[in-house]
Design a protein around this motif. Structure first.
Motif, PDB file in Angstrom:
ATOM      1  N   GLN A 145      -3.096  16.210  -6.898  1.00  0.00           N
ATOM      2  CA  GLN A 145      -3.237  15.380  -5.702  1.00  0.00           C
ATOM      3  C   GLN A 145      -2.128  14.353  -5.525  1.00  0.00           C
ATOM      4  N   GLY A 146      -1.392  14.028  -6.577  1.00  0.00           N
ATOM      5  CA  GLY A 146      -0.353  13.019  -6.463  1.00  0.00           C
ATOM      6  C   GLY A 146      -0.903  11.610  -6.627  1.00  0.00           C
ATOM      7  N   GLU A 147      -0.002  10.629  -6.504  1.00  0.00           N
ATOM      8  CA  GLU A 147      -0.372   9.227  -6.681  1.00  0.00           C
ATOM      9  C   GLU A 147      -0.665   8.600  -5.319  1.00  0.00           C
ATOM     10  N   LEU A 148      -1.871   8.100  -5.177  1.00  0.00           N
ATOM     11  CA  LEU A 148      -2.313   7.557  -3.900  1.00  0.00           C
ATOM     12  C   LEU A 148      -1.356   6.490  -3.379  1.00  0.00           C
ATOM     13  N   GLN A 149      -0.827   5.658  -4.261  1.00  0.00           N
ATOM     14  CA  GLN A 149      -0.021   4.514  -3.832  1.00  0.00           C
ATOM     15  C   GLN A 149       1.332   4.901  -3.268  1.00  0.00           C
ATOM     16  N   PHE A 150       1.681   6.206  -3.295  1.00  0.00           N
ATOM     17  CA  PHE A 150       2.972   6.625  -2.755  1.00  0.00           C
ATOM     18  C   PHE A 150       2.850   7.685  -1.665  1.00  0.00           C
ATOM     19  N   LEU A 151       1.649   8.134  -1.348  1.00  0.00           N
ATOM     20  CA  LEU A 151       1.477   9.240  -0.408  1.00  0.00           C
ATOM     21  C   LEU A 151       1.363   8.742   1.029  1.00  0.00           C
ATOM     22  N   LEU A 152       2.040   9.447   1.952  1.00  0.00           N
ATOM     23  CA  LEU A 152       1.949   9.072   3.362  1.00  0.00           C
ATOM     24  C   LEU A 152       0.606   9.469   3.954  1.00  0.00           C
ATOM     25  N   GLU A 153      -0.007  10.514   3.409  1.00  0.00           N
ATOM     26  CA  GLU A 153      -1.339  10.940   3.848  1.00  0.00           C
ATOM     27  C   GLU A 153      -2.235  11.050   2.614  1.00  0.00           C
ATOM     28  N   PRO A 154      -2.620   9.930   2.037  1.00  0.00           N
ATOM     29  CA  PRO A 154      -3.312   9.961   0.748  1.00  0.00           C
ATOM     30  C   PRO A 154      -4.759  10.424   0.853  1.00  0.00           C
ATOM     31  N   ASP A 155      -5.214  11.045  -0.207  1.00  0.00           N
ATOM     32  CA  ASP A 155      -6.635  11.345  -0.364  1.00  0.00           C
ATOM     33  C   ASP A 155      -7.257  10.155  -1.081  1.00  0.00           C
ATOM     34  N   LEU A 156      -8.105   9.419  -0.378  1.00  0.00           N
ATOM     35  CA  LEU A 156      -8.649   8.174  -0.910  1.00  0.00           C
ATOM     36  C   LEU A 156      -9.547   8.394  -2.124  1.00  0.00           C
ATOM     37  N   LYS A 157     -10.027   9.595  -2.272  1.00  0.00           N
ATOM     38  CA  LYS A 157     -10.952   9.882  -3.365  1.00  0.00           C
ATOM     39  C   LYS A 157     -10.266  10.574  -4.540  1.00  0.00           C
ATOM     40  N   GLU A 158      -9.507  11.633  -4.258  1.00  0.00           N
ATOM     41  CA  GLU A 158      -9.029  12.503  -5.323  1.00  0.00           C
ATOM     42  C   GLU A 158      -7.676  12.094  -5.892  1.00  0.00           C
ATOM     43  N   ALA A 159      -6.815  11.447  -5.109  1.00  0.00           N
ATOM     44  CA  ALA A 159      -5.475  11.110  -5.596  1.00  0.00           C
ATOM     45  C   ALA A 159      -5.565  10.089  -6.727  1.00  0.00           C
TER      46      ALA A 159
END
Length: 821
Positions: A186-200
């Protein structure tokens, strides 16, 4: 309406009453966040309690309970959350009665369109399943009785918690691995332009995992800010559910503005920054917690007798290895020495950070917090030792990142560099960028650390890399704003006046080399002379070259390539020659290569286009496999009799075949005919790459080019058909295209620069517009960064001279109008 009134209506009116009360609750703007989630959970509890009570009577079942698990068990119901329910029974009722009971609870939930994750088990079955399935065990850790036999639920909770604590040495490594695998996907939430609030990574799943670790009693997470971070992510998910009407955890670009409005925030950037800050808090807590878990497990793995032998029977005595003044290593972490006095030693935070990064060790949470709370502020300007420790920290390579994040989590970075606050957690909307602004700056310093052998002043390179985008977050051109900020910060850090001037120049012009190399004609003396006048010295050019590469490598994979690197290196070589006193030679018409001449003769003989495709390769300085040269694109050579409309036709054919144009050069040569007369032949040299799949055959390209030139291939219609069949995903509305005339760009031609959203056929449209404006394209320099195309066209009048200013401006306006249409 009070909570009691809502509950009463839900009970009196059945499912429809619950649905109406739920809708009213979610519509109350004045109630949001934790109060609304708690109220929704309470409302749902009351409705399910009524269903359960009626169903048990009808099914004749005793010794049963309805249990909320997972997010529902924690009372964290978002508007579109699943209902995680366990129907727990003591096994005394027959299977048919239990099935009837379950149906009379589940079906009303499904009838309302609510997502349901359900199971039916006895306590023994629940414990057995939990022992086999880690996810089930995690859900049961948050088990909460809704209605029914409270003793049955309490017994299960007690048993599951006991199992979890007893099995912690085995289950926690499994949980750690599960979290790592999810982060990899899922990648790192703090760097994603379209983050998954739950899984990242850094999302709600990780926050829940920290609760599970705490429940094991083996270790605990840093609690400061954790509850607030979790609340912010839950609030964002609530707003996302309300604005989309869907059960989604992915914060898509096209929904961010609406979600921000729902939360009362200024815009989507403010939303992302808030989400990133929350994710960063959870990620840091995750790192610290799992480090402590692994430390405890390692200590437990030593046999008691061995521990006694190592400690002389006095209990384990941790070894402390000195690293620097006031800094020691203990148990795999960097901690403060017992004699350290942060309140008297202002350089200690930087010294400890540098020692940690140099040794590749994490700096302990306790040490960072003690430094943040008690360390004296550094004098301004900093003493030489502080400046040297900062440079050492930045030059440590990859290990710098974790140490920097530890300091930033406790506010030490903004204490040292106050302007850092503006870039902290600041999103970058360009998808070329992998990181937020602050992390990009640290990554640039990390990349620069591997280039320090190439420059005479590594300290200036590292600090310039850290500060090159510091102007982002201020109005206007970030390079201009950054120059002022970098000048102030460099003086604060303690550099002398001459070094401050160099750092300011590097920050102001950190994009100069890459933009010039990819968008300007390097054979034009004006191009090289303009860069030389800005850079001023060979030493600064050397630093700027390394900074350019570090910046691009830290941006993302799309920002740097061997092709871009070769262009920049060529520009640097030419500028260095000028700075050494060698005037750039006046360009002479380059003689065609042997192959170009062959193609031109064939085109003149046949009167039709002739094509050739060649893969271009080069060997990097340190190839992974010496037998595998690195591909840098494909060269497409086209020769055809000089005629109007060649650029749009050729660009359109390439777009139809899904070929991306990286660079283009167009020129005309005169060749003698059989009758001895001179006839013009147009030579086009393109560097192209396939969007995906294999390259098309040259024969197919030639056939389509012939049809495009004679008008039997309608390129605009074909491109429109393809766009309609495969529409691109809609995202944030792109800014309008911009077309400008570059001031003093060349003495040989007029430079027209186009900035627009990249799209199939863009170069074709530009070529048609330039043809209609009755100008000739001498060369084209095409650069695509993510979704943005930045193309420069060297154009002349039909007689081959630069356009008069008025005609140039009119051509630019006309081209912009075409692209905006």
């Amino acid at each position: 309406m009070t909570s009691l009134e809502v509950t009463t209506e839900a009970e009196d009116s059945g499912p429809s009453g619950y649905a109406a009360a739920r809708l009213r609750l979610l519509s109350e703007k004045e109630r949001s966040g934790p109060p609304r989630r708690a109220a929704l959970a309470k409302l749902t509890d009351d409705w399910l309690s009524a269903l359960f009570t009626t169903a048990t009577l009808e099914a004749g079942v005793r010794g049963a309970a309805l249990v909320a698990v997972g997010g529902y068990g924690r009372g964290e119901l978002s508007p579109r959350s699943d209902l995680d329910l366990l129907l727990l029974h003591d096994g005394s009722a027959d299977t048919g009665a239990i099935a009837t009971l379950a149906d009379r609870i589940w079906y009303p939930v499904w009838d309302l369109g609510l997502a349901l994750d359900h199971s039916v088990r006895t306590p023994a079955e629940a414990r057995k399943t939990a022992g086999e399935d880690l996810k089930v065990q995690l859900g049961l850790l948050d088990a909460r009785p809704v209605v029914g036999d409270l003793g049955l639920v309490t017994g299960l909770r007690t048993a599951v918690l006991a199992d979890w604590r007893n099995q912690a040495p085995k289950r926690l490594p499994e949980l750690d691995e599960l979290c790592r695998e999810r982060a990899e996907r899922q990648g790192e939430l703090q760097f994603l332009l379209e983050p998954d609030l739950k899984e990242a990574r850094g999302g709600l799943r990780d926050a829940t995992a920290l609760r599970a670790v705490a429940a094991s009693w083996l270790a605990d997470a840093p609690r400061e800010g954790l509850a607030e971070a979790r609340r912010r992510l839950l609030d964002a998910r609530d707003a996302l559910h309300l604005t989309t009407g869907r059960a989604t955890d992915r914060l898509a670009l096209q929904e961010q503005e609406q979600v921000a409005t729902e939360l009362g925030l200024l815009d989507g950037d403010a939303l992302l920054r808030q989400v990133y800050e929350a994710a960063r808090t959870i990620s840091y807590a995750t790192d610290v917690t799992w480090r402590e878990v692994n430390r405890v497990l390692r200590a437990r793995s030593l046999r008691p007798r061995l521990r006694a032998m190592l400690s002389g029977g006095r209990g384990p005595q941790p070894e402390r290895t000195p690293l620097a003044e006031g800094v020691v290593e203990q148990d795999g972490e960097v901690v403060l020495a017992r004699a350290a006095r942060p309140e008297r030693d202002a350089v200690l935070p930087l010294r400890a950070a540098a020692a940690a990064a140099q040794s590749g060790l994490p700096i302990s949470l306790h040490a960072v917090r003690r430094l943040a709370a008690t360390a004296r502020p550094l004098p301004v300007p900093w003493p030489a030792e502080a400046r040297e420790e900062l440079v050492t920290l930045l030059g440590a390579g990859e290990s710098t990142v974790a140490v920097w994040e530890a300091l930033e989590a406790e506010g030490l970075i903004t204490q040292l560099l106050p302007d850092w606050e503006r870039v902290r957690c600041r999103p970058q909307r360009n998808p070329v960028h992998t990181w937020t602004v602050d992390r990009h700056l640290v990554e640039a310093a990390v990349k620069a650390s591997s280039l320090t052998r190439r420059v005479g002043r590594p300290d200036l390179l590292l600090v310039a890399a850290l500060l090159h985008d510091i102007g982002k977050g201020w109005p206007g051109d970030h390079s201009v704003a950054g120059e002022t900020i970098a000048r102030d910060l460099a003086a604060r850090i303690g550099f002398d006046r001459a070094d401050v001037a160099v750092i300011a120049t590097l920050v102001r012009h950190h994009l100069l080399l890459i933009e010039t190399a990819t968008r300007r004609d390097l054979d034009d003396p004006a191009t090289v002379a303009s860069v030389a006048s800005v850079v001023g010295s060979a030493a600064t050019l050397e630093l700027l070259h390394a900074l350019t590469e570090a910046d691009a490598l830290a941006t993302g994979p799309a920002a740097w390539s061997s092709w871009r690197g070769s262009l920049v290196a060529d520009l640097v070589r030419r500028v260095a020659a000028v700075l050494a006193g060698d005037a750039p030679p006046e360009p002479e018409p380059a003689a065609p290569s042997a192959e170009q001449e062959r193609l031109a003769i064939e085109a003149l003989r046949t009167g039709e286009p002739v094509l050739a495709l060649h893969a271009q390769t080069e060997r990097p300085e340190q190839p992974q496999d010496p037998d595998e040269p690195e591909a840098v694109g494909v060269e497409l050579l086209i020769a055809l009799p000089d005629q109007p409309g060649v650029l749009p036709a050729a660009a359109g054919v390439l777009a139809l075949h899904r070929l991306t144009v990286r660079a283009a050069d167009l020129r005309s040569i005169d060749l003698p005919t059989e009758l001895g007369e001179l006839s013009g032949v147009l030579l086009l040299s393109w560097r192209v790459a396939a969007e995906y799949g294999s390259l098309p055959q040259a024969t197919r390209l030639r056939a389509d080019l012939v049809r495009a030139l004679d008008g039997t291939l309608d390129i605009p219609a074909r491109l429109a058909e393809r766009e309609a069949a495969y529409p691109r995903r809609r995202g944030v509305k792109a800014p309008p295209p911009q077309v400008t005339v570059a001031a003093a760009g060349s003495r040989l031609a007029t430079v027209i620069e186009v900035r627009a959203q990249d799209a199939p056929g863009l170069l074709h449209r530009i070529g048609r517009a330039l043809d209609e404006a009755a100008v000739r394209v001498r060369s084209a320099h095409v650069s695509t960064l993510g979704a943005n195309a930045v193309d420069a066209f060297y154009v002349t009048g039909l007689e081959g001279t630069p356009l008069p200013p008025e005609q140039a401006s009119e051509t630019a306006r006309a081209l912009e109008a075409v692209l905006r249409a």
